[in-house]
Design a protein around this motif. Sequence first.
Motif, mmCIF file in Angstrom:
data_model
loop_
_atom_site.group_PDB
_atom_site.id
_atom_site.type_symbol
_atom_site.label_atom_id
_atom_site.label_comp_id
_atom_site.label_asym_id
_atom_site.label_seq_id
_atom_site.Cartn_x
_atom_site.Cartn_y
_atom_site.Cartn_z
ATOM 1 N N SER A 12 0.837 -1.194 0.000
ATOM 2 C CA SER A 12 0.000 0.000 0.000
ATOM 3 C C SER A 12 0.873 1.246 0.000
ATOM 4 O O SER A 12 1.976 1.238 0.546
ATOM 5 N N SER A 13 0.348 2.312 -0.596
ATOM 6 C CA SER A 13 1.063 3.587 -0.669
ATOM 7 C C SER A 13 0.219 4.677 -0.021
ATOM 8 O O SER A 13 -1.005 4.712 -0.196
ATOM 9 N N PHE A 14 0.911 5.578 0.706
ATOM 10 C CA PHE A 14 0.262 6.674 1.409
ATOM 11 C C PHE A 14 1.020 7.969 1.164
ATOM 12 O O PHE A 14 2.231 7.959 0.986
ATOM 13 N N ALA A 15 0.298 9.077 1.175
ATOM 14 C CA ALA A 15 0.896 10.418 1.157
ATOM 15 C C ALA A 15 0.505 11.071 2.476
ATOM 16 O O ALA A 15 -0.675 11.088 2.842
ATOM 17 N N LEU A 16 1.498 11.588 3.194
ATOM 18 C CA LEU A 16 1.268 12.174 4.514
ATOM 19 C C LEU A 16 1.816 13.587 4.588
ATOM 20 O O LEU A 16 2.855 13.880 4.002
ATOM 21 N N VAL A 17 1.129 14.430 5.317
ATOM 22 C CA VAL A 17 1.677 15.717 5.715
ATOM 23 C C VAL A 17 1.757 15.628 7.235
ATOM 24 O O VAL A 17 0.731 15.568 7.917
ATOM 25 N N MET A 18 2.990 15.555 7.738
ATOM 26 C CA MET A 18 3.182 15.394 9.175
ATOM 27 C C MET A 18 3.000 16.714 9.897
ATOM 28 O O MET A 18 3.291 17.775 9.352
ATOM 29 N N LYS A 19 2.531 16.619 11.141
ATOM 30 C CA LYS A 19 2.417 17.812 11.974
ATOM 31 C C LYS A 19 3.824 18.317 12.281
ATOM 32 O O LYS A 19 4.765 17.537 12.380
ATOM 33 N N ASN A 20 3.976 19.613 12.406
ATOM 34 C CA ASN A 20 5.282 20.216 12.663
ATOM 35 C C ASN A 20 5.593 20.110 14.154
ATOM 36 O O ASN A 20 5.327 21.028 14.927
ATOM 37 N N GLN A 21 6.124 18.933 14.554
ATOM 38 C CA GLN A 21 6.475 18.708 15.945
ATOM 39 C C GLN A 21 7.695 17.802 16.017
ATOM 40 O O GLN A 21 7.943 17.008 15.108
ATOM 41 N N VAL A 22 8.420 17.939 17.089
ATOM 42 C CA VAL A 22 9.630 17.141 17.294
ATOM 43 C C VAL A 22 9.255 15.663 17.320
ATOM 44 O O VAL A 22 8.299 15.261 17.981
ATOM 45 N N GLY A 23 9.998 14.860 16.564
ATOM 46 C CA GLY A 23 9.800 13.414 16.569
ATOM 47 C C GLY A 23 8.654 12.924 15.715
ATOM 48 O O GLY A 23 8.260 11.762 15.819
ATOM 49 N N ALA A 24 8.106 13.773 14.855
ATOM 50 C CA ALA A 24 6.944 13.373 14.043
ATOM 51 C C ALA A 24 7.263 12.172 13.150
ATOM 52 O O ALA A 24 6.463 11.236 13.070
ATOM 53 N N LEU A 25 8.419 12.174 12.503
ATOM 54 C CA LEU A 25 8.777 11.048 11.633
ATOM 55 C C LEU A 25 8.913 9.764 12.450
ATOM 56 O O LEU A 25 8.433 8.704 12.045
ATOM 57 N N HIS A 26 9.535 9.859 13.606
ATOM 58 C CA HIS A 26 9.688 8.695 14.479
ATOM 59 C C HIS A 26 8.319 8.140 14.872
ATOM 60 O O HIS A 26 8.091 6.932 14.832
ATOM 61 N N ARG A 27 7.397 9.014 15.219
ATOM 62 C CA ARG A 27 6.059 8.575 15.627
ATOM 63 C C ARG A 27 5.304 7.923 14.466
ATOM 64 O O ARG A 27 4.625 6.920 14.649
ATOM 65 N N VAL A 28 5.433 8.501 13.278
ATOM 66 C CA VAL A 28 4.775 7.923 12.099
ATOM 67 C C VAL A 28 5.326 6.529 11.819
ATOM 68 O O VAL A 28 4.564 5.577 11.627
ATOM 69 N N CYS A 29 6.634 6.393 11.821
ATOM 70 C CA CYS A 29 7.243 5.078 11.574
ATOM 71 C C CYS A 29 6.869 4.083 12.670
ATOM 72 O O CYS A 29 6.684 2.890 12.402
ATOM 73 N N SER A 30 6.742 4.566 13.905
ATOM 74 C CA SER A 30 6.378 3.692 15.025
ATOM 75 C C SER A 30 4.980 3.103 14.863
ATOM 76 O O SER A 30 4.719 1.993 15.331
ATOM 77 N N CYS A 31 4.080 3.827 14.204
ATOM 78 C CA CYS A 31 2.739 3.293 13.963
ATOM 79 C C CYS A 31 2.817 1.945 13.252
ATOM 80 O O CYS A 31 2.009 1.049 13.510
ATOM 81 N N PHE A 32 3.775 1.811 12.365
ATOM 82 C CA PHE A 32 3.950 0.561 11.620
ATOM 83 C C PHE A 32 4.857 -0.416 12.360
ATOM 84 O O PHE A 32 4.563 -1.607 12.446
ATOM 85 N N ALA A 33 5.951 0.078 12.922
ATOM 86 C CA ALA A 33 6.925 -0.793 13.593
ATOM 87 C C ALA A 33 6.298 -1.539 14.772
ATOM 88 O O ALA A 33 6.573 -2.728 14.968
ATOM 89 N N LEU A 34 5.468 -0.863 15.551
ATOM 90 C CA LEU A 34 4.842 -1.503 16.708
ATOM 91 C C LEU A 34 3.901 -2.637 16.319
ATOM 92 O O LEU A 34 3.560 -3.473 17.147
ATOM 93 N N ARG A 35 3.501 -2.673 15.067
ATOM 94 C CA ARG A 35 2.595 -3.716 14.573
ATOM 95 C C ARG A 35 3.289 -4.679 13.616
ATOM 96 O O ARG A 35 2.644 -5.423 12.903
ATOM 97 N N ASP A 36 4.623 -4.620 13.586
ATOM 98 C CA ASP A 36 5.441 -5.496 12.721
ATOM 99 C C ASP A 36 5.070 -5.373 11.250
ATOM 100 O O ASP A 36 5.000 -6.356 10.522
ATOM 101 N N ILE A 37 4.831 -4.135 10.805
ATOM 102 C CA ILE A 37 4.522 -3.861 9.407
ATOM 103 C C ILE A 37 5.765 -3.245 8.774
ATOM 104 O O ILE A 37 6.289 -2.246 9.266
ATOM 105 N N ASN A 38 6.228 -3.840 7.698
ATOM 106 C CA ASN A 38 7.447 -3.395 7.036
ATOM 107 C C ASN A 38 7.189 -2.175 6.145
ATOM 108 O O ASN A 38 6.280 -2.175 5.322
ATOM 109 N N ILE A 39 7.999 -1.129 6.335
ATOM 110 C CA ILE A 39 7.982 0.032 5.447
ATOM 111 C C ILE A 39 8.990 -0.244 4.343
ATOM 112 O O ILE A 39 10.158 -0.489 4.618
#
Length: 103
Positions: A12-39
Amino acid sequence: VHQPDRNMSPKSSFALVMKNQVGALHRVCSCFALRDINITKLESRPSSRTITLASPWEYVTYIDIEGAPGNEDSVKRAVDNLQEFTSKCIHLGSYPTYRHTGR
């Protein structure tokens, strides 16, 4: 959006506009990592006039993952979790991943 069959190894493919906050990329990637979903792809690009997802000074992040929200509950939960860390999240589509058999 067409959902590929479960036995076709969907991607699946997604387009995201992340909120301007510290650690936003880490949090987005964690949504998948915590569920064992490969990016499988992660790419950030400045917003352009042809893509109206973001303001001109914002970046659009494109993410490809293994799985499809319509086929797997863990992917659906990950995508739902993305809403906390993004101002926009668009599912661009899901499609089968064909594996090369070496022939």
